[in-house]
Each structure stands twice: as structure tokens, then as C-alpha cells.
Design an enzyme around this catalytic site. Structure first.
Site, PDB file in Angstrom:
ATOM      1  N   THR A   1       0.967  -1.029   0.061  1.00 59.21           N
ATOM      2  CA  THR A   1      -0.150  -0.001   0.115  1.00 59.21           C
ATOM      3  C   THR A   1       1.021   1.321  -0.115  1.00 59.21           C
ATOM      4  O   THR A   1       2.024   1.238   0.297  1.00 59.21           O
ATOM      5  CB  THR A   1      -0.840   0.000   1.221  1.00 59.21           C
ATOM      6  OG1 THR A   1      -0.185   0.024   2.315  1.00 59.21           O
ATOM      7  CG2 THR A   1      -1.917  -1.241   0.981  1.00 59.21           C
TER       8      THR A   1
ATOM      9  N   GLY B   1       1.493   4.265   1.670  1.00 57.91           N
ATOM     10  CA  GLY B   1       2.419   4.565   2.617  1.00 57.91           C
ATOM     11  C   GLY B   1       3.383   3.621   3.326  1.00 57.91           C
ATOM     12  O   GLY B   1       4.473   3.927   3.395  1.00 57.91           O
ATOM     13  N   CYS B   2       2.845   2.364   3.045  1.00 58.27           N
ATOM     14  CA  CYS B   2       3.875   1.164   3.236  1.00 58.27           C
ATOM     15  C   CYS B   2       4.996   1.047   2.579  1.00 58.27           C
ATOM     16  O   CYS B   2       6.041   0.778   3.069  1.00 58.27           O
ATOM     17  CB  CYS B   2       2.994  -0.002   3.721  1.00 58.27           C
ATOM     18  SG  CYS B   2       1.746   0.117   4.959  1.00 58.27           S
ATOM     19  N   ILE B   3       4.715   1.189   1.303  1.00 63.05           N
ATOM     20  CA  ILE B   3       5.616   1.124   0.215  1.00 63.05           C
ATOM     21  C   ILE B   3       6.904   2.113   0.616  1.00 63.05           C
ATOM     22  O   ILE B   3       8.101   1.985   0.685  1.00 63.05           O
ATOM     23  CB  ILE B   3       5.262   1.340  -1.052  1.00 63.05           C
ATOM     24  CG1 ILE B   3       4.623  -0.115  -1.458  1.00 63.05           C
ATOM     25  CG2 ILE B   3       6.486   1.424  -2.111  1.00 63.05           C
ATOM     26  CD1 ILE B   3       3.543   0.275  -2.826  1.00 63.05           C
TER      27      ILE B   3
ATOM     28  N   ALA C   1       8.844   1.435   3.758  1.00 63.47           N
ATOM     29  CA  ALA C   1       9.821   0.255   3.587  1.00 63.47           C
ATOM     30  C   ALA C   1      11.138   0.673   2.761  1.00 63.47           C
ATOM     31  O   ALA C   1      12.065   0.527   2.995  1.00 63.47           O
ATOM     32  CB  ALA C   1       9.004  -1.249   2.992  1.00 63.47           C
TER      33      ALA C   1
END
Length: 168
Positions: free
Chosen positions: A41, A43-45, A48
Site C-alpha cells: 500500500t 504509505g507502507c511502500i 519500507a
């Protein structure tokens, strides 16, 4: 609510390669433990990828970066391969870590309420104590400094705090 100075909750979870990672085996190291909602998703990409880009600097500070979400190990492997991540991701499918770290909370989105991961980062010192906490993390913030808009990356904030904690 967990607080700085408390012992960090102990954990054991499988990483993306189905190898169990336990906090007891990491004593003596600094740990950056970040909780995020879901692989692949936006923000998570960003989060990370930002931690992956900064990983060599964290290595110099003798810190290991561990990302945690309720996704399973297969989803973590796919995420790592697609985004060329070098950090370790832990699968918390049963949400035990999320609950122990108090990041599994009631959230609201578009008028709906649901349980989910509140994006949170912890720095755990080599003795296993919580040294810093960020809750409701904004992965990338826009800030105006001397009339110029700049982007502040959460990964850089964490690295700077770790340097401060280590007296560097």
C-alpha cells in the site's frame, strides 16, 4: 500505553523467509521496530523503501530494522521482491505483537470503524528497553523551512534520534 524506559514486550515471529526472529536473540543490538498496516500500500511502500535506503546508515549504528504487519510470510516475500527491499519483515498474522505493542487499535476511515494497525515505530536499546516511540507516524511530512518546502522522511527522523541516543 507503552512508555520510554519500560522493558519492550518480548516477541518471536517468522520473517519473510519463515525463520523465527526473537527479541531475546537480539539483546545487545539496537532495534528499530516499526509497525505498518499492510504490504504493497502507498504509505507502507514509502516507509519500507525509505528504511531500505537508510539501512547502511543504521548498520553503522549497530541497529537492525524490523518491519511488522499482520501480513503472512508469502506476502512479505512478494513485497520484498517487488520493491527490492533489504530490511527484515516480520509476519504477525495472529496480531500478538501488534497487541503487545498496543498498535492494534480502532481506526476510522471514510466513516467506517475497524480494527487495524496504527503506524508506530519503536527504538529498543541493547538492554531491551524502549528508548523512543513515534505513534500515528507520517511517513513523509512536508515542512516549510525559510520559505522552502522540504520533505521530512520518518526513516531519517528515526536515524537522527538513534544517533542522539548513542551520543553520536
Amino acid at each position: 500505553m507503552l512508555e520510554v524506559g519500560q522493558s519492550a514486550p518480548e516477541f518471536c515471529a517468522l520473517n519473510q523467509d519463515d525463520i523465527e526472529i526473537c527479541s531475546r536473540d537480539l539483546l545487545g543490538k539496537w532495534i528499530v521496530l516499526y509497525f505498518y498496516p499492510k504490504d504493497m500500500t502507498p504509505g507502507c511502500i514509502n516507509e519500507a523503501c525509505d528504511f531500505t535506503a537508510a539501512e547502511p546508515e543504521f548498520d553503522k549504528l549497530d541497529a537492525i530494522i524490523l518491519g511488522v504487519s499482520p501480513d503472512d510470510t508469502k506476502k512479505h516475500r512478494n513485497f520484498i521482491e517487488k520493491k527490492e527491499l533489504s530490511i527484515t519483515l516480520l509476519a504477525d498474522v495472529d496480531k500478538k505483537m501488534c497487541e503487545a505493542y498496543q498498535v492494534w487499535q480502532l481506526k476510522k476511515f471514510m466513516g467506517k470503524e475497524f480494527m487495524g494497525v496504527v503506524r508506530t515505530t519503536f527504538i529498543i536499546n541493547p538492554e531491551g528497553k524502549i528508548a523512543a516511540i513515534w505513534d500515528k507516524v507520517s511517513v513523509r511530512k512536508k515542512k516549510t523551512v525559510k520559505g522552502e518546502k522540504i520533505e521530512i522522511l520518518h526513516a531519517n527522523e528515526v536515524k537522527e534520534k538513534l544517533e542522539e541516543l548513542q551520543g553520536k
